[in-house]
Write a protein that holds these residues in place. Structure first.
Motif, mmCIF file in Angstrom:
data_model
loop_
_atom_site.group_PDB
_atom_site.id
_atom_site.type_symbol
_atom_site.label_atom_id
_atom_site.label_comp_id
_atom_site.label_asym_id
_atom_site.label_seq_id
_atom_site.Cartn_x
_atom_site.Cartn_y
_atom_site.Cartn_z
ATOM 1 N N CYS A 103 38.582 42.299 49.431
ATOM 2 C CA CYS A 103 37.418 41.450 49.184
ATOM 3 C C CYS A 103 37.798 40.117 48.549
ATOM 4 C CB CYS A 103 36.374 42.182 48.345
ATOM 5 S SG CYS A 103 36.907 42.587 46.681
ATOM 6 N N PHE A 104 39.060 39.994 48.122
ATOM 7 C CA PHE A 104 39.520 38.700 47.606
ATOM 8 C C PHE A 104 41.003 38.562 47.864
ATOM 9 C CE2 PHE A 104 40.792 41.317 44.060
ATOM 10 C CZ PHE A 104 41.914 40.703 43.556
ATOM 11 N N GLU A 105 41.442 37.322 47.815
ATOM 12 C CA GLU A 105 42.865 36.989 47.930
ATOM 13 C C GLU A 105 43.131 35.862 46.941
ATOM 14 O OE1 GLU A 105 43.986 36.387 52.184
ATOM 15 O OE2 GLU A 105 41.886 36.920 52.479
ATOM 16 N N TRP A 106 44.366 35.725 46.539
ATOM 17 C CA TRP A 106 44.742 34.577 45.726
ATOM 18 C C TRP A 106 44.840 33.378 46.653
ATOM 19 C CZ3 TRP A 106 44.127 34.957 40.783
ATOM 20 C CH2 TRP A 106 44.230 36.208 40.169
ATOM 21 N N SER A 107 44.265 32.272 46.242
ATOM 22 C CA SER A 107 44.305 31.080 47.091
ATOM 23 C C SER A 107 45.542 30.230 46.827
ATOM 24 C CB SER A 107 43.035 30.246 46.903
ATOM 25 O OG SER A 107 43.032 29.643 45.627
ATOM 26 N N ASP A 108 46.359 30.637 45.866
ATOM 27 C CA ASP A 108 47.557 29.877 45.535
ATOM 28 C C ASP A 108 48.618 30.830 44.998
ATOM 29 O OD1 ASP A 108 47.411 29.431 42.233
ATOM 30 O OD2 ASP A 108 45.507 29.841 43.213
ATOM 31 N N THR A 109 49.869 30.412 45.077
ATOM 32 C CA THR A 109 50.979 31.268 44.652
ATOM 33 C C THR A 109 51.030 31.474 43.142
ATOM 34 O OG1 THR A 109 52.481 29.379 44.590
ATOM 35 C CG2 THR A 109 52.413 30.667 46.627
ATOM 36 N N ARG A 110 50.387 30.600 42.392
ATOM 37 C CA ARG A 110 50.380 30.725 40.927
ATOM 38 C C ARG A 110 49.271 31.658 40.431
ATOM 39 N NH1 ARG A 110 53.730 26.814 38.818
ATOM 40 N NH2 ARG A 110 54.231 25.130 40.239
ATOM 41 N N GLN A 111 48.462 32.158 41.345
ATOM 42 C CA GLN A 111 47.347 33.060 41.042
ATOM 43 C C GLN A 111 46.407 32.467 39.987
ATOM 44 O OE1 GLN A 111 48.980 36.984 40.280
ATOM 45 N NE2 GLN A 111 49.393 37.257 42.452
ATOM 46 N N VAL A 112 46.021 31.219 40.273
ATOM 47 C CA VAL A 112 45.081 30.511 39.409
ATOM 48 C C VAL A 112 43.664 30.668 39.932
ATOM 49 C CG1 VAL A 112 44.392 28.208 38.579
ATOM 50 C CG2 VAL A 112 46.818 28.854 38.664
ATOM 51 N N ARG A 113 43.519 30.694 41.255
ATOM 52 C CA ARG A 113 42.186 30.704 41.864
ATOM 53 C C ARG A 113 42.084 31.854 42.870
ATOM 54 N NH1 ARG A 113 38.409 26.618 42.447
ATOM 55 N NH2 ARG A 113 39.891 25.037 41.842
ATOM 56 N N LEU A 114 40.919 32.511 42.833
ATOM 57 C CA LEU A 114 40.611 33.586 43.771
ATOM 58 C C LEU A 114 39.789 33.049 44.935
ATOM 59 C CD1 LEU A 114 39.360 36.100 41.092
ATOM 60 C CD2 LEU A 114 41.447 36.370 42.406
ATOM 61 N N ARG A 115 40.023 33.594 46.102
ATOM 62 C CA ARG A 115 39.170 33.329 47.271
ATOM 63 C C ARG A 115 38.433 34.635 47.517
ATOM 64 N NH1 ARG A 115 40.072 29.471 51.549
ATOM 65 N NH2 ARG A 115 38.466 29.782 53.099
ATOM 66 N N ILE A 116 37.125 34.620 47.245
ATOM 67 C CA ILE A 116 36.311 35.833 47.326
ATOM 68 C C ILE A 116 35.484 35.796 48.605
ATOM 69 C CG2 ILE A 116 34.535 37.207 46.190
ATOM 70 C CD1 ILE A 116 35.452 35.922 43.538
ATOM 71 N N HIS A 117 35.544 36.879 49.384
ATOM 72 C CA HIS A 117 34.837 36.978 50.663
ATOM 73 C C HIS A 117 33.437 37.564 50.435
ATOM 74 C CE1 HIS A 117 38.792 36.257 52.217
ATOM 75 N NE2 HIS A 117 39.245 37.404 51.759
ATOM 76 N N THR A 118 32.430 36.920 51.042
ATOM 77 C CA THR A 118 31.061 37.398 50.890
ATOM 78 C C THR A 118 30.299 37.310 52.216
ATOM 79 O OG1 THR A 118 30.139 35.234 50.295
ATOM 80 C CG2 THR A 118 30.930 36.627 48.481
ATOM 81 N N ASP A 119 29.224 38.063 52.296
ATOM 82 C CA ASP A 119 28.258 37.973 53.384
ATOM 83 C C ASP A 119 26.894 37.679 52.793
ATOM 84 O OD1 ASP A 119 29.804 38.498 55.667
ATOM 85 O OD2 ASP A 119 29.670 40.657 55.348
ATOM 86 N N LYS A 120 26.145 36.812 53.427
ATOM 87 C CA LYS A 120 24.796 36.498 52.972
ATOM 88 C C LYS A 120 23.900 37.705 53.243
ATOM 89 C CE LYS A 120 21.732 32.561 53.002
ATOM 90 N NZ LYS A 120 21.465 31.284 53.668
ATOM 91 N N THR A 121 23.258 38.204 52.196
ATOM 92 C CA THR A 121 22.437 39.411 52.341
ATOM 93 C C THR A 121 20.957 39.154 52.158
ATOM 94 O OG1 THR A 121 22.737 39.971 50.019
ATOM 95 C CG2 THR A 121 24.301 40.918 51.589
ATOM 96 N N LEU A 122 20.614 38.020 51.559
ATOM 97 C CA LEU A 122 19.203 37.738 51.317
ATOM 98 C C LEU A 122 18.975 36.243 51.482
ATOM 99 C CD1 LEU A 122 16.377 38.653 50.273
ATOM 100 C CD2 LEU A 122 17.202 38.149 47.980
ATOM 101 N N ASN A 123 18.030 35.885 52.327
ATOM 102 C CA ASN A 123 17.642 34.480 52.478
ATOM 103 C C ASN A 123 16.489 34.176 51.556
ATOM 104 O OD1 ASN A 123 19.433 33.670 54.566
ATOM 105 N ND2 ASN A 123 18.213 34.827 56.012
#
Length: 126
Positions: A103-123
């Motif tokens: 559900c997430f990956e590190w967006s950089d090799t220094r592990q400073v920022r997470l890239r979190i995967h989401t789906d829109k569930t409510l409009n």
């Protein structure tokens, strides 16, 4: 030199938050945080057959500084079912596993920022 690179990297991440970030509410069980996040792409589909492009985004990745996903110095690891709701909400995004199976990956090799995967569930109508 490494300290200078680490400092420059952190400044770049903070600048991205300031310029492109928005306030969101991250919620997972008893955890509720108001933090800044940056939208980082969506699943885009051409919904028009007449040559005009209409983009619909059902999934969204969010870039969040790892240090912001902490309570009392304890790191919170994103997990499926948590939600991210933009302050100027057009909907609620639920954390889900992405193509990598996580559900997430590190967006950089220094592990400073997470890239979190989401789906829109409510409009939410504006």
């Amino acid at each position: 030199m490494t300290d200078h690179l680490a400092r420059a990297h952190r400044i770049q991440m903070l600048t991205l938050d300031r310029v492109q970030g928005e306030w969101v509410e991250y919620s997972d069980g008893d955890v509720l945080l108001r933090i800044r996040a940056v939208r980082a792409g969506a699943d885009r589909r051409n919904a028009s057959g007449d040559g005009d492009y209409v983009i619909h985004a059902n999934d969204m990745d969010w870039l969040i500084l790892a240090e912001r996903l902490q309570i009392d110095g304890v790191q919170i690891e994103p997990r499926p079912g948590a939600t991210i709701t933009p302050e100027k909400s057009e909907g609620v995004y639920e954390v889900t596993n992405g193509a990598s199976g996580n559900c997430f990956e590190w967006s950089d090799t220094r592990q400073v920022r997470l890239r979190i995967h989401t789906d829109k569930t409510l409009n939410v109508d504006a």
